[in-house]
Motif scaffolding. Sequence first.
Motif, mmCIF file in Angstrom:
data_model
loop_
_atom_site.group_PDB
_atom_site.id
_atom_site.type_symbol
_atom_site.label_atom_id
_atom_site.label_comp_id
_atom_site.label_asym_id
_atom_site.label_seq_id
_atom_site.Cartn_x
_atom_site.Cartn_y
_atom_site.Cartn_z
ATOM 1 N N ASP A 145 -66.420 68.886 95.359
ATOM 2 C CA ASP A 145 -67.098 68.864 94.066
ATOM 3 C C ASP A 145 -67.559 67.447 93.757
ATOM 4 O OD1 ASP A 145 -68.049 69.759 91.600
ATOM 5 O OD2 ASP A 145 -66.158 69.360 90.576
ATOM 6 N N VAL A 146 -68.751 67.332 93.180
ATOM 7 C CA VAL A 146 -69.215 66.055 92.639
ATOM 8 C C VAL A 146 -68.851 66.065 91.167
ATOM 9 C CG1 VAL A 146 -71.184 64.554 92.195
ATOM 10 C CG2 VAL A 146 -71.086 65.869 94.311
ATOM 11 N N THR A 147 -67.846 65.290 90.802
ATOM 12 C CA THR A 147 -67.306 65.341 89.447
ATOM 13 C C THR A 147 -68.030 64.410 88.478
ATOM 14 O OG1 THR A 147 -65.632 63.689 90.076
ATOM 15 C CG2 THR A 147 -65.024 66.013 90.265
ATOM 16 N N LYS A 148 -68.816 63.479 89.010
ATOM 17 C CA LYS A 148 -69.544 62.556 88.137
ATOM 18 C C LYS A 148 -70.836 62.132 88.810
ATOM 19 C CE LYS A 148 -69.178 57.936 85.999
ATOM 20 N NZ LYS A 148 -68.307 56.753 85.818
ATOM 21 N N ALA A 149 -71.919 62.145 88.051
ATOM 22 C CA ALA A 149 -73.207 61.591 88.489
ATOM 23 C C ALA A 149 -73.841 61.018 87.232
ATOM 24 C CB ALA A 149 -74.083 62.661 89.119
ATOM 25 N N GLU A 150 -73.756 59.716 87.085
ATOM 26 C CA GLU A 150 -74.141 59.070 85.828
ATOM 27 C C GLU A 150 -75.045 57.871 86.094
ATOM 28 O OE1 GLU A 150 -71.439 56.446 83.037
ATOM 29 O OE2 GLU A 150 -71.108 58.568 82.579
ATOM 30 N N ILE A 151 -76.142 57.800 85.368
ATOM 31 C CA ILE A 151 -77.052 56.668 85.498
ATOM 32 C C ILE A 151 -76.437 55.444 84.822
ATOM 33 C CG2 ILE A 151 -79.334 55.752 84.910
ATOM 34 C CD1 ILE A 151 -80.376 58.621 84.989
ATOM 35 N N SER A 152 -76.251 54.368 85.589
ATOM 36 C CA SER A 152 -75.627 53.162 85.039
ATOM 37 C C SER A 152 -76.640 52.057 84.764
ATOM 38 C CB SER A 152 -74.542 52.643 85.984
ATOM 39 O OG SER A 152 -75.082 52.374 87.270
ATOM 40 N N GLU A 168 -68.819 60.155 91.544
ATOM 41 C CA GLU A 168 -67.444 60.425 91.905
ATOM 42 C C GLU A 168 -67.380 61.826 92.475
ATOM 43 O OE1 GLU A 168 -64.809 59.802 88.618
ATOM 44 O OE2 GLU A 168 -65.384 57.695 88.351
ATOM 45 N N ALA A 169 -66.612 61.966 93.550
ATOM 46 C CA ALA A 169 -66.527 63.269 94.201
ATOM 47 C C ALA A 169 -65.131 63.484 94.765
ATOM 48 C CB ALA A 169 -67.562 63.375 95.319
#
Length: 218
Positions: A145-152, A168-169
């Motif tokens: 699972d990809v638990t986080k995909a956030e534009i920083s 985060e995965a």
Amino acid sequence: MLDIILMAMVAAFIALRLRSELGKKTGNEPQPPAAGNGPYMRDNHTTIDADAVEVQQRQGDVVDLTKDPEVRNGLMEIRRADSYFDAGQFLDGAKSAYQMILEAFWAGDKGALKDFLDDTVFAQFGAAIDQRDKDGLVLENRILDVTKAEISSAQLLSGQAEITLDFEAEIIAVTKDADGKLVDGDLSDAVDLQDRWTFARDTRSRDPNWTLIATRAG
């Protein structure tokens, strides 16, 4: 022979899906009204200000993605340079790209990687694959699972859009030797993976595809 044909069909499907999710354009799409050229007509013959509509659309695209004003401003600048850019669609596409690029790297598929990495990153990935082959190691990693995909961060530099994302995965990470013996990892134990990747695209180019230009672990 059937297995080879099926694998080729799956590879072609993945490549087409990734390109579409990162914003593929055919050149036949309806052209939006040019900003700054005065009001235009809607179907109900009501005139509205094109500049005001464009600003509202840009803000609406990014306000739900980040609370960071610098990131919002960067995404809006990219939208000004490329009216087809959609931050939400880009985020979805980047998440898919993250998974597909990792899977291609683990499989040692340089052909799949070359279309989506710039020369520097491709050289790094290629060197790692070559060293792994030299050592006789095989990765049997799998994304759970990809638990986080956030534009920083997001910025426009001399026409080039650059967007950095934190991923985060949860993955299964297993390394085996050439004889299939376990060298590292556990099939029953998930591990956390953290990465920061930067994608770029020249907004002045007719090529709509984004390229991975930098990677950094956690």
